[in-house]
Design a protein around this motif. Structure first.
Motif, PDB file in Angstrom:
ATOM      1  N   GLN A 100     -31.667  49.379 -30.277  1.00  0.00           N
ATOM      2  CA  GLN A 100     -30.624  48.560 -30.883  1.00  0.00           C
ATOM      3  C   GLN A 100     -30.158  47.506 -29.885  1.00  0.00           C
ATOM      4  O   GLN A 100     -29.549  47.852 -28.874  1.00  0.00           O
ATOM      5  N   PRO A 101     -30.435  46.225 -30.126  1.00  0.00           N
ATOM      6  CA  PRO A 101     -29.959  45.185 -29.207  1.00  0.00           C
ATOM      7  C   PRO A 101     -28.433  45.216 -29.098  1.00  0.00           C
ATOM      8  O   PRO A 101     -27.731  45.473 -30.078  1.00  0.00           O
ATOM      9  N   ALA A 102     -27.949  44.983 -27.904  1.00  0.00           N
ATOM     10  CA  ALA A 102     -26.506  44.962 -27.660  1.00  0.00           C
ATOM     11  C   ALA A 102     -26.214  43.901 -26.614  1.00  0.00           C
ATOM     12  O   ALA A 102     -27.115  43.414 -25.922  1.00  0.00           O
ATOM     13  N   ASP A 103     -24.957  43.529 -26.507  1.00  0.00           N
ATOM     14  CA  ASP A 103     -24.566  42.522 -25.511  1.00  0.00           C
ATOM     15  C   ASP A 103     -23.562  43.068 -24.500  1.00  0.00           C
ATOM     16  O   ASP A 103     -22.939  42.316 -23.756  1.00  0.00           O
ATOM     17  N   ARG A 104     -23.428  44.387 -24.475  1.00  0.00           N
ATOM     18  CA  ARG A 104     -22.561  45.005 -23.465  1.00  0.00           C
ATOM     19  C   ARG A 104     -23.151  46.360 -23.098  1.00  0.00           C
ATOM     20  O   ARG A 104     -23.547  47.134 -23.972  1.00  0.00           O
ATOM     21  N   PHE A 105     -23.192  46.630 -21.786  1.00  0.00           N
ATOM     22  CA  PHE A 105     -23.858  47.833 -21.299  1.00  0.00           C
ATOM     23  C   PHE A 105     -23.054  48.480 -20.172  1.00  0.00           C
ATOM     24  O   PHE A 105     -22.455  47.780 -19.350  1.00  0.00           O
ATOM     25  N   ALA A 106     -23.079  49.803 -20.145  1.00  0.00           N
ATOM     26  CA  ALA A 106     -22.599  50.549 -18.983  1.00  0.00           C
ATOM     27  C   ALA A 106     -23.795  50.755 -18.063  1.00  0.00           C
ATOM     28  O   ALA A 106     -24.868  51.177 -18.508  1.00  0.00           O
ATOM     29  N   VAL A 107     -23.623  50.431 -16.782  1.00  0.00           N
ATOM     30  CA  VAL A 107     -24.751  50.447 -15.857  1.00  0.00           C
ATOM     31  C   VAL A 107     -24.342  51.090 -14.535  1.00  0.00           C
ATOM     32  O   VAL A 107     -23.157  51.140 -14.188  1.00  0.00           O
ATOM     33  N   ARG A 163     -20.550  52.326 -10.836  1.00  0.00           N
ATOM     34  CA  ARG A 163     -20.687  52.231 -12.283  1.00  0.00           C
ATOM     35  C   ARG A 163     -19.895  51.009 -12.739  1.00  0.00           C
ATOM     36  O   ARG A 163     -18.742  50.821 -12.346  1.00  0.00           O
ATOM     37  N   ALA A 164     -20.524  50.177 -13.565  1.00  0.00           N
ATOM     38  CA  ALA A 164     -19.891  48.936 -14.007  1.00  0.00           C
ATOM     39  C   ALA A 164     -20.225  48.679 -15.468  1.00  0.00           C
ATOM     40  O   ALA A 164     -21.038  49.389 -16.077  1.00  0.00           O
ATOM     41  N   GLU A 165     -19.582  47.664 -16.026  1.00  0.00           N
ATOM     42  CA  GLU A 165     -19.899  47.202 -17.366  1.00  0.00           C
ATOM     43  C   GLU A 165     -20.339  45.748 -17.283  1.00  0.00           C
ATOM     44  O   GLU A 165     -19.738  44.950 -16.550  1.00  0.00           O
ATOM     45  N   THR A 183     -37.620  49.247 -19.836  1.00  0.00           N
ATOM     46  CA  THR A 183     -36.651  48.538 -20.666  1.00  0.00           C
ATOM     47  C   THR A 183     -35.215  48.936 -20.318  1.00  0.00           C
ATOM     48  O   THR A 183     -34.289  48.552 -21.032  1.00  0.00           O
ATOM     49  N   GLY A 184     -35.045  49.683 -19.231  1.00  0.00           N
ATOM     50  CA  GLY A 184     -33.709  50.101 -18.830  1.00  0.00           C
ATOM     51  C   GLY A 184     -33.295  49.651 -17.446  1.00  0.00           C
ATOM     52  O   GLY A 184     -32.133  49.800 -17.059  1.00  0.00           O
ATOM     53  N   GLY A 185     -34.242  49.090 -16.671  1.00  0.00           N
ATOM     54  CA  GLY A 185     -33.912  48.591 -15.342  1.00  0.00           C
ATOM     55  C   GLY A 185     -33.671  47.095 -15.356  1.00  0.00           C
ATOM     56  O   GLY A 185     -34.145  46.385 -16.244  1.00  0.00           O
ATOM     57  N   PHE A 186     -32.934  46.593 -14.370  1.00  0.00           N
ATOM     58  CA  PHE A 186     -32.633  45.160 -14.324  1.00  0.00           C
ATOM     59  C   PHE A 186     -32.282  44.728 -12.902  1.00  0.00           C
ATOM     60  O   PHE A 186     -31.993  45.558 -12.028  1.00  0.00           O
ATOM     61  N   LEU A 187     -32.304  43.417 -12.703  1.00  0.00           N
ATOM     62  CA  LEU A 187     -31.803  42.787 -11.482  1.00  0.00           C
ATOM     63  C   LEU A 187     -30.742  41.775 -11.868  1.00  0.00           C
ATOM     64  O   LEU A 187     -30.789  41.182 -12.954  1.00  0.00           O
ATOM     65  N   LEU A 188     -29.785  41.558 -10.979  1.00  0.00           N
ATOM     66  CA  LEU A 188     -28.845  40.450 -11.121  1.00  0.00           C
ATOM     67  C   LEU A 188     -29.159  39.416 -10.052  1.00  0.00           C
ATOM     68  O   LEU A 188     -29.330  39.756  -8.880  1.00  0.00           O
ATOM     69  N   VAL A 189     -29.231  38.159 -10.460  1.00  0.00           N
ATOM     70  CA  VAL A 189     -29.607  37.067  -9.570  1.00  0.00           C
ATOM     71  C   VAL A 189     -28.494  36.027  -9.548  1.00  0.00           C
ATOM     72  O   VAL A 189     -27.959  35.656 -10.606  1.00  0.00           O
ATOM     73  N   ASP A 190     -28.137  35.580  -8.359  1.00  0.00           N
ATOM     74  CA  ASP A 190     -27.144  34.520  -8.208  1.00  0.00           C
ATOM     75  C   ASP A 190     -27.706  33.232  -8.802  1.00  0.00           C
ATOM     76  O   ASP A 190     -28.801  32.799  -8.457  1.00  0.00           O
ATOM     77  N   ARG A 191     -26.967  32.594  -9.689  1.00  0.00           N
ATOM     78  CA  ARG A 191     -27.470  31.421 -10.403  1.00  0.00           C
ATOM     79  C   ARG A 191     -27.519  30.175  -9.524  1.00  0.00           C
ATOM     80  O   ARG A 191     -28.195  29.208  -9.857  1.00  0.00           O
ATOM     81  N   VAL A 192     -26.816  30.192  -8.397  1.00  0.00           N
ATOM     82  CA  VAL A 192     -26.815  29.030  -7.500  1.00  0.00           C
ATOM     83  C   VAL A 192     -27.876  29.179  -6.420  1.00  0.00           C
ATOM     84  O   VAL A 192     -28.690  28.282  -6.192  1.00  0.00           O
ATOM     85  N   THR A 193     -27.900  30.333  -5.756  1.00  0.00           N
ATOM     86  CA  THR A 193     -28.814  30.515  -4.621  1.00  0.00           C
ATOM     87  C   THR A 193     -30.149  31.141  -5.025  1.00  0.00           C
ATOM     88  O   THR A 193     -31.085  31.131  -4.231  1.00  0.00           O
ATOM     89  N   ASP A 195     -30.667  34.188  -5.160  1.00  0.00           N
ATOM     90  CA  ASP A 195     -30.798  35.446  -4.431  1.00  0.00           C
ATOM     91  C   ASP A 195     -30.566  36.622  -5.375  1.00  0.00           C
ATOM     92  O   ASP A 195     -29.698  36.571  -6.266  1.00  0.00           O
ATOM     93  N   THR A 196     -31.318  37.704  -5.177  1.00  0.00           N
ATOM     94  CA  THR A 196     -31.069  38.934  -5.923  1.00  0.00           C
ATOM     95  C   THR A 196     -29.858  39.624  -5.317  1.00  0.00           C
ATOM     96  O   THR A 196     -29.849  39.962  -4.135  1.00  0.00           O
ATOM     97  N   VAL A 197     -28.816  39.826  -6.123  1.00  0.00           N
ATOM     98  CA  VAL A 197     -27.562  40.369  -5.602  1.00  0.00           C
ATOM     99  C   VAL A 197     -27.313  41.808  -6.050  1.00  0.00           C
ATOM    100  O   VAL A 197     -26.415  42.476  -5.509  1.00  0.00           O
ATOM    101  N   ALA A 198     -28.077  42.303  -7.020  1.00  0.00           N
ATOM    102  CA  ALA A 198     -27.883  43.682  -7.458  1.00  0.00           C
ATOM    103  C   ALA A 198     -29.145  44.180  -8.150  1.00  0.00           C
ATOM    104  O   ALA A 198     -29.894  43.408  -8.752  1.00  0.00           O
ATOM    105  N   ALA A 199     -29.367  45.475  -8.042  1.00  0.00           N
ATOM    106  CA  ALA A 199     -30.425  46.149  -8.799  1.00  0.00           C
ATOM    107  C   ALA A 199     -29.764  47.311  -9.515  1.00  0.00           C
ATOM    108  O   ALA A 199     -28.932  48.022  -8.935  1.00  0.00           O
ATOM    109  N   GLY A 200     -30.114  47.482 -10.788  1.00  0.00           N
ATOM    110  CA  GLY A 200     -29.400  48.505 -11.532  1.00  0.00           C
ATOM    111  C   GLY A 200     -30.218  49.143 -12.631  1.00  0.00           C
ATOM    112  O   GLY A 200     -31.361  48.764 -12.891  1.00  0.00           O
ATOM    113  N   LEU A 201     -29.595  50.114 -13.258  1.00  0.00           N
ATOM    114  CA  LEU A 201     -30.199  50.811 -14.391  1.00  0.00           C
ATOM    115  C   LEU A 201     -29.142  50.993 -15.475  1.00  0.00           C
ATOM    116  O   LEU A 201     -27.962  51.205 -15.195  1.00  0.00           O
ATOM    117  N   THR A 202     -29.601  50.865 -16.707  1.00  0.00           N
ATOM    118  CA  THR A 202     -28.711  50.971 -17.859  1.00  0.00           C
ATOM    119  C   THR A 202     -28.441  52.430 -18.175  1.00  0.00           C
ATOM    120  O   THR A 202     -29.368  53.239 -18.257  1.00  0.00           O
TER     121      THR A 202
END
Length: 210
Positions: A100-107, A163-165, A183-193, A195-202
């Motif tokens: 089920q696609p969603a736009d908010r996740f606990a990670v 733990r974050a949302e 389909t449950g792992g992800f990275l967060l990337v700084d949009r300016v630099t 740079d990878t700033v976080a690695a996480g799992l849903t």
């Protein structure tokens, strides 16, 4: 308030589309790797982003057509009728195990950036071949990796786990990591630099409670 969305089973079929294959005689297929479950010709599937359904017509591999494709196999799938599918879409099992696609996740995530996590700042969330703007809306707690205890936190510093949302700009078909890491792992990337700033799992998708 937000509440978890219940998920299906770990054996459910998942197939992120990596390439669209076009050839002579109007051949149109979807190439990728089965990351969970298995699929056979005739199985009903759903395009997770749009919710459109179809049946598997053929499973094409290097040596010819297959009767079944299982986790880890790279194949090209064709459908029994034309459906709008693009690179990055997830072809998944239909029915109760549909994602089920969603736009908010606990990670859960480890913060890698030199600057602390910034509430309300837009990052790029990268999952598979997808890249969408996302915002960290809340930090629930920080994890002590030695004792396993949780402590209240509003920020995460470099190398801290918490733990974050996260809210994404558009719905994504992401599974809990325990069901499917691809389909449950992800990275967060700084949009300016960049740079990878976080690695996480849903942990789970969320919806607004009524």
């Amino acid at each position: 308030d937000w509440e978890p969305i219940e998920s299906g089973q770990s054996t459910a079929f998942r197939f992120p589309v990596q390439f669209i294959v076009r050839a002579e005689n109007n051949f149109r297929g979807y190439a990728g790797t089965v990351v969970a479950g298995e699929v056979r010709p005739g199985d009903e599937v759903v395009i997770a982003d749009s919710g459109r359904s179809a049946r598997i017509e053929r499973i094409v591999a290097f040596g010819g057509d297959l009767d079944v494709a299982v986790t880890g196999q790279a194949v090209t799938l064709t459908l029994d009728h034309e459906v709008d599918v693009t690179r990055g879409d997830v072809i998944a099992a239909a029915g109760p195990d549909a994602v089920q696609p969603a736009d908010r996740f606990a990670v859960d995530m480890v913060w890698l950036g030199e600057e602390p996590l910034a509430h309300g700042r837009s990052y790029l969330l990268m999952s598979g071949s997808r890249s969408v703007p996302a915002t960290v809306t809340n930090v629930r707690h920080r994890l002590d990796v030695v004792s396993g205890a949780h402590s209240a936190a509003r920020l995460l510093e470099m190398n801290e786990i918490g733990r974050a949302e996260i809210a994404t700009d558009r719905p994504l078909p992401m599974d809990p990591y325990e069901l499917c890491r691809d389909t449950g792992g992800f990275l967060l990337v700084d949009r300016v630099t960049a740079d990878t700033v976080a690695a996480g799992l849903t942990r789970h998708a969320m919806r607004r409670a009524f």
